[in-house]
Design a protein around this motif. Structure first.
Motif, mmCIF file in Angstrom:
data_model
loop_
_atom_site.group_PDB
_atom_site.id
_atom_site.type_symbol
_atom_site.label_atom_id
_atom_site.label_comp_id
_atom_site.label_asym_id
_atom_site.label_seq_id
_atom_site.Cartn_x
_atom_site.Cartn_y
_atom_site.Cartn_z
ATOM 1 N N GLN A 106 11.310 7.741 12.960
ATOM 2 C CA GLN A 106 11.483 9.134 13.363
ATOM 3 C C GLN A 106 11.430 10.105 12.175
ATOM 4 O O GLN A 106 11.891 11.242 12.259
ATOM 5 C CB GLN A 106 12.787 9.264 14.143
ATOM 6 N N ALA A 107 10.819 9.606 11.061
ATOM 7 C CA ALA A 107 10.498 10.447 9.891
ATOM 8 C C ALA A 107 11.730 11.044 9.204
ATOM 9 O O ALA A 107 11.638 12.100 8.600
ATOM 10 C CB ALA A 107 9.514 11.545 10.268
ATOM 11 N N ARG A 108 12.848 10.337 9.317
ATOM 12 C CA ARG A 108 14.020 10.748 8.527
ATOM 13 C C ARG A 108 14.007 10.055 7.157
ATOM 14 O O ARG A 108 14.595 10.541 6.201
ATOM 15 C CB ARG A 108 15.302 10.421 9.287
ATOM 16 N N LYS A 109 13.335 8.890 7.109
ATOM 17 C CA LYS A 109 13.097 8.144 5.873
ATOM 18 C C LYS A 109 11.634 7.699 5.884
ATOM 19 O O LYS A 109 10.967 7.741 6.927
ATOM 20 C CB LYS A 109 14.020 6.924 5.778
ATOM 21 N N TYR A 110 11.148 7.197 4.725
ATOM 22 C CA TYR A 110 9.738 6.822 4.623
ATOM 23 C C TYR A 110 9.603 5.445 3.985
ATOM 24 O O TYR A 110 10.453 5.020 3.190
ATOM 25 C CB TYR A 110 8.965 7.882 3.829
ATOM 26 N N ILE A 111 8.515 4.764 4.347
ATOM 27 C CA ILE A 111 8.305 3.391 3.906
ATOM 28 C C ILE A 111 6.838 3.202 3.524
ATOM 29 O O ILE A 111 5.964 3.961 3.972
ATOM 30 C CB ILE A 111 8.694 2.391 5.029
ATOM 31 N N CYS A 112 6.571 2.200 2.678
ATOM 32 C CA CYS A 112 5.187 1.854 2.359
ATOM 33 C C CYS A 112 5.096 0.349 2.123
ATOM 34 O O CYS A 112 6.117 -0.353 2.070
ATOM 35 C CB CYS A 112 4.691 2.626 1.138
ATOM 36 N N LEU A 113 3.873 -0.142 1.990
ATOM 37 C CA LEU A 113 3.613 -1.557 1.750
ATOM 38 C C LEU A 113 3.199 -1.739 0.293
ATOM 39 O O LEU A 113 2.237 -1.117 -0.166
ATOM 40 C CB LEU A 113 2.505 -2.052 2.680
ATOM 41 N N ALA A 114 3.904 -2.577 -0.443
ATOM 42 C CA ALA A 114 3.636 -2.781 -1.873
ATOM 43 C C ALA A 114 3.197 -4.222 -2.102
ATOM 44 O O ALA A 114 4.031 -5.117 -2.304
ATOM 45 C CB ALA A 114 4.879 -2.450 -2.697
ATOM 46 N N ILE A 115 1.897 -4.439 -2.072
ATOM 47 C CA ILE A 115 1.342 -5.771 -2.282
ATOM 48 C C ILE A 115 0.435 -5.801 -3.513
ATOM 49 O O ILE A 115 0.609 -6.617 -4.413
ATOM 50 C CB ILE A 115 0.553 -6.244 -1.046
ATOM 51 N N THR A 116 -0.533 -4.889 -3.577
ATOM 52 C CA THR A 116 -1.550 -4.919 -4.623
ATOM 53 C C THR A 116 -0.964 -4.739 -6.018
ATOM 54 O O THR A 116 -0.067 -3.922 -6.226
ATOM 55 C CB THR A 116 -2.606 -3.828 -4.367
ATOM 56 N N GLU A 117 -1.504 -5.502 -6.962
ATOM 57 C CA GLU A 117 -1.109 -5.425 -8.361
ATOM 58 C C GLU A 117 -2.350 -5.189 -9.218
ATOM 59 O O GLU A 117 -3.473 -5.343 -8.719
ATOM 60 C CB GLU A 117 -0.416 -6.729 -8.777
ATOM 61 N N PRO A 118 -2.196 -4.830 -10.485
ATOM 62 C CA PRO A 118 -3.372 -4.627 -11.335
ATOM 63 C C PRO A 118 -4.276 -5.856 -11.392
ATOM 64 O O PRO A 118 -5.478 -5.742 -11.624
ATOM 65 C CB PRO A 118 -2.762 -4.327 -12.709
ATOM 66 N N TRP A 119 -3.717 -7.047 -11.162
ATOM 67 C CA TRP A 119 -4.488 -8.285 -11.294
ATOM 68 C C TRP A 119 -4.628 -9.050 -9.982
ATOM 69 O O TRP A 119 -5.198 -10.141 -9.970
ATOM 70 C CB TRP A 119 -3.799 -9.187 -12.316
#
Length: 299
Positions: A106-119
């Motif tokens: 409900q857009a009171r907090k935010y989230i993302c997906l953190a998978i990719t790395e420089p390598w």
């Protein structure tokens, strides 16, 4: 739509946009083709019911959202949400769901997906970010780097791929990290054409993460990520379809204005042939998109 170019040029879409979309039920509908009333609320777009909502409605929403003509605009609003929250919904504990899903949906907090790395990007099985148990077994100590993380600039939570075991895919797990945890630092990455997407470079230095923030089971992260990629890729299909329709519409309008050799472009057979092939391919993609939605609903 009138504001999309301005917001992208300013490299940020106001968070009030997401909040307003959540009030209308549009924001939650971008998460996946299933409606979770417990967390999403009871306001759905288009007057449909929670029981009726499915992957076809989802595909229509994503495709039509491309009417802005800006992928950056779409990713700034749906990008982190649509790929970061489903792993918690699908595999997270009751504790994690109660902790954040309603606030994020409900857009009171935010989230993302953190998978990719420089390598390591598509080669998920070779990520190097580590999560080692503390001596008392109550925390994971996380160290590593994530790069090109959509929505990271404003996210409160990061659904993060970490290595809890040995090499390869069997050593990968998913952890929920939080912005306020000591040792988390975030920097903006300016990606060409994607300025408003909040793309970021995230560093984890001895971040203490409670073991309760483990998503699912240790060593199952690769499986969870692949399952998540399936619906993420479907979203990209819908985005491509919407963008293709915008491109065709602009080409068709231009062909009815521009004149060469005393005639409008649309009056030249070769141009009509090009336009015909364009729309043929678009309608073919539309057909496949709806077939996938049907399979997601029924299989």
């Amino acid at each position: 739509v009138p504001n999309s170019s301005k917001w992208v040029e300013n490299q940020e879409v106001p968070l009030e946009v997401s909040k307003r979309m959540a009030e209308l039920g549009i924001y939650q509908a971008s998460i996946k083709g299933v409606w979770f009333s417990e967390y999403f609320g009871n306001v759905l777009p288009g007057g449909i019911t929670a029981e009726e909502f499915d992957w076809l409605h989802y595909s229509i929403l994503i495709t039509e959202s491309m009417r802005t003509g800006s992928v950056a605009m779409l990713w700034s609003i749906y990008g982190g949400l649509g790929i970061g929250l489903p792993p918690v919904l699908n595999f997270g504990s009751k504790y994690l769901k109660q902790k954040l899903v309603a606030d994020v949906a409900q857009a009171r907090k935010y989230i993302c997906l953190a998978i990719t790395e420089p390598w390591a990007g598509s080669d998920v099985g070779n990520i190097q970010t580590t999560a080692r148990k503390s001596e008392d077994g109550k925390f994971y100590i996380v160290n590593g780097i994530k790069k090109w993380i959509t929505g990271g600039m404003w996210s409160d939570y990061f659904t993060t791929a970490v290595r809890t075991g040995g090499p390869g895919m069997k050593g990968v797990s998913l952890l929920l990290l939080e912005r306020e945890m000591p040792g988390v630092s975030i920097k903006k990455i300016k990606c060409q054409g994607m300025w408003g997407s909040g793309t970021s470079y995230i560093t984890f230095e001895d971040v203490k993460v409670p073991v309760e923030n483990l998503i699912g089971k240790e060593g199952k992260g690769f499986k969870y990520i692949m399952a998540n990629f399936n619906t993420e890729r479907y979203s990209i299909i819908c985005q491509a379809l919407g963008a293709a329709r915008i491109c065709y519409e602009e080409a068709f309008k231009f062909a009815n204005k521009r004149k060469t050799f005393g005639k409008k472009l649309i009056e030249h057979g070769v141009i009509r042939n090009k336009l015909g092939h364009m729309i043929r391919q678009i309608e073919g993609l539309q057909n496949w998109s709806e077939q996938i939605a049907y399979q997601l609903n029924t299989l």
